[in-house]
Scaffold this motif. Structure first.
Motif, short mmCIF file in Angstrom:
data_model
loop_
_atom_site.label_atom_id
_atom_site.label_comp_id
_atom_site.label_asym_id
_atom_site.label_seq_id
_atom_site.Cartn_x
_atom_site.Cartn_y
_atom_site.Cartn_z
N HIS A 1 32.00 -37.90 28.01
CA HIS A 1 31.27 -36.55 28.44
C HIS A 1 31.87 -36.30 29.77
O HIS A 1 32.30 -35.29 30.27
CB HIS A 1 29.78 -37.00 28.55
N CYS A 2 32.01 -37.39 30.63
CA CYS A 2 32.55 -37.28 31.92
C CYS A 2 33.97 -36.81 32.02
O CYS A 2 34.32 -35.65 32.80
CB CYS A 2 32.56 -38.70 32.93
N ASP A 3 34.86 -37.37 31.10
CA ASP A 3 36.07 -36.86 30.85
C ASP A 3 36.20 -35.64 30.68
O ASP A 3 37.06 -34.56 31.01
CB ASP A 3 36.83 -37.58 30.03
N LYS A 4 35.39 -35.00 29.70
CA LYS A 4 35.34 -33.53 29.03
C LYS A 4 35.04 -32.55 30.25
O LYS A 4 35.58 -31.50 30.34
CB LYS A 4 34.23 -33.38 27.93
N LEU A 5 33.97 -33.28 30.93
CA LEU A 5 33.65 -32.21 32.17
C LEU A 5 34.59 -32.14 33.25
O LEU A 5 34.79 -31.23 34.00
CB LEU A 5 32.38 -32.86 32.70
N LEU A 6 35.22 -33.25 33.45
CA LEU A 6 36.19 -33.27 34.58
C LEU A 6 37.58 -32.37 34.00
O LEU A 6 38.04 -31.60 35.10
CB LEU A 6 36.98 -34.69 34.91
#
Length: 80
Positions: A49-54
């Protein structure tokens, strides 16, 4: 892998904070095996999820073009 419950609704900061807590617990080594597996899976969902948001934030970043007079002349996509 489907996202763990509630992960997709977290902000980047919330997901990162929870992920840091999970990493800390796993590094301590005092979590029972079954719980370790469960929180590891949640951690993996949080990481994704963090990777997607970044990546979404990076796609929005623009660089400012400067004209011959030194003033901003517009924007263009950031080089990948």
């Amino acid at each position: 892998m489907a996202a763990a419950p509630g992960v997709k609704d977290l902000t980047f900061e919330q997901a990162l904070k929870e992920l840091e807590g999970i990493v800390g617990r796993l590094e301590q080594g005092s979590v029972p095996l079954e719980e370790s597996i469960t929180i590891y899976e949640r951690g993996d969902a949080l990481r994704a999820h963090c990777d997607k948001l970044l990546k979404a934030a990076e796609a929005k970043v623009e660089k400012i073009r400067v004209g011959a007079d030194g003033k901003a002349a517009g924007v263009e996509p950031l080089d990948e």
